[in-house]
Scaffold this motif. Structure first.
Motif, mmCIF file in Angstrom:
data_model
loop_
_atom_site.group_PDB
_atom_site.id
_atom_site.type_symbol
_atom_site.label_atom_id
_atom_site.label_comp_id
_atom_site.label_asym_id
_atom_site.label_seq_id
_atom_site.Cartn_x
_atom_site.Cartn_y
_atom_site.Cartn_z
ATOM 1 N N ILE A 94 0.831 -1.132 0.067
ATOM 2 C CA ILE A 94 0.153 -0.106 -0.055
ATOM 3 C C ILE A 94 0.762 1.254 0.042
ATOM 4 O O ILE A 94 0.700 1.998 -0.777
ATOM 5 C CB ILE A 94 -1.091 0.221 1.296
ATOM 6 C CG1 ILE A 94 -2.084 -1.299 1.065
ATOM 7 C CG2 ILE A 94 -1.607 1.303 1.242
ATOM 8 C CD1 ILE A 94 -2.821 -1.212 2.354
ATOM 9 N N THR A 115 -8.446 5.256 -3.317
ATOM 10 C CA THR A 115 -8.473 3.818 -2.787
ATOM 11 C C THR A 115 -9.757 3.212 -2.482
ATOM 12 O O THR A 115 -10.805 4.093 -2.257
ATOM 13 C CB THR A 115 -7.765 3.780 -1.587
ATOM 14 O OG1 THR A 115 -8.130 4.404 -0.418
ATOM 15 C CG2 THR A 115 -6.072 4.658 -1.658
ATOM 16 N N THR A 172 -5.873 0.222 5.813
ATOM 17 C CA THR A 172 -5.552 1.455 4.722
ATOM 18 C C THR A 172 -5.227 2.702 5.434
ATOM 19 O O THR A 172 -3.994 3.285 5.206
ATOM 20 C CB THR A 172 -6.837 1.534 3.956
ATOM 21 O OG1 THR A 172 -7.128 0.473 3.065
ATOM 22 C CG2 THR A 172 -6.606 2.650 2.762
#
Length: 230
Positions: free
Chosen positions: A25, A41, A53
């Motif tokens: 990520i 995202t 995230t």
């Protein structure tokens, strides 16, 4: 998302699918954020252990994480009216811990989930399709502003029974003629026989609707094709 950006006149440059992994990520988001004006995202912002995230973005941009009290209040207000016995647990609070500084875009009273914007251009959206779509629609004025003077794209699709090899030279020549008009011509062959005999679909895309239709008609004439009606 593709249709949404197309209607706003925003070019979609890249789509990447990555695992729930901090390094993946961080590497992907830092790279895309440095190369593009707007980054989205989708997913990884729920209450479970694999929803990483926000934390991954914080690590990527060397930012602290902070509980957002306004999001907690909105989450509690909305959820208690919909779910009997709902309470704000520590797990649910994970969904309100964001990298700071960040922007929180909130445009709907019945949705407590904000679109968090990190590093000024990374827009963090949920992975649930219906929620993803509702948030995008509610934030259309925001993205229209980001797009500036950009206008919507228009498209004409032309079908033909001719094989791609037979029309390639004509399409290449026509594309050269259209480069100054910012019109893109794409050729998409069909595999095997189709019921209507279509071998190739040619797409003509641009922001000037009249020019797009003019070129679409030229394509239809040049490849013995017909325009596909929406």
């Amino acid at each position: 998302m593709t249709k949404y950006l197309f209607e706003l006149g925003i070019d979609l440059k890249r789509v990447e699918t990555i695992p729930d992994d901090y390094d993946s990520i961080a590497e992907t988001i830092k790279r895309l954020s440095s190369q593009h004006d707007i980054v989205f995202t989708s997913g990884g912002i729920g209450p479970t252990h694999d929803d990483i995230t926000y934390e991954a973005l914080a690590r990527a941009f060397d930012l602290p994480l902070k509980l957002d009290e306004e999001t907690c209040v909105r989450m509690e207000q909305v959820s208690k009216t919909k779910i009997e016995g709902w309470s704000l647990t520590e797990e649910r609070k994970r969904m309100a811990i964001f990298p700071e500084p960040s922007i929180k875009l909130r445009n709907q009273d019945d949705l407590w989930v904000p679109v968090v914007v990190v590093n000024k251009n990374v827009h963090v959206l949920p992975g649930i399709p219906r929620l993803f779509e509702r948030l995008l629609e509610s934030l259309k004025p925001h993205f229209v502003t980001l797009a500036g003077e950009s206008t919507s794209y228009h498209r004409v699709q032309v079908a033909t029974e001719l094989p791609e090899g037979q029309i390639a030279s004509f399409l290449s020549q026509l594309q050269d003629e259209c480069n100054s008009q910012n019109i893109k011509i794409g050729s998409y062959p069909k595999w095997g026989k189709t019921k209507d005999g279509v071998r190739v679909v040619v797409s003509v895309v641009g922001k000037d609707q009249d020019n797009v239709h003019l070129v679409g008609n030229k394509v239809a004439d040049g490849i013995s094709g017909w325009i596909i009606k929406d």
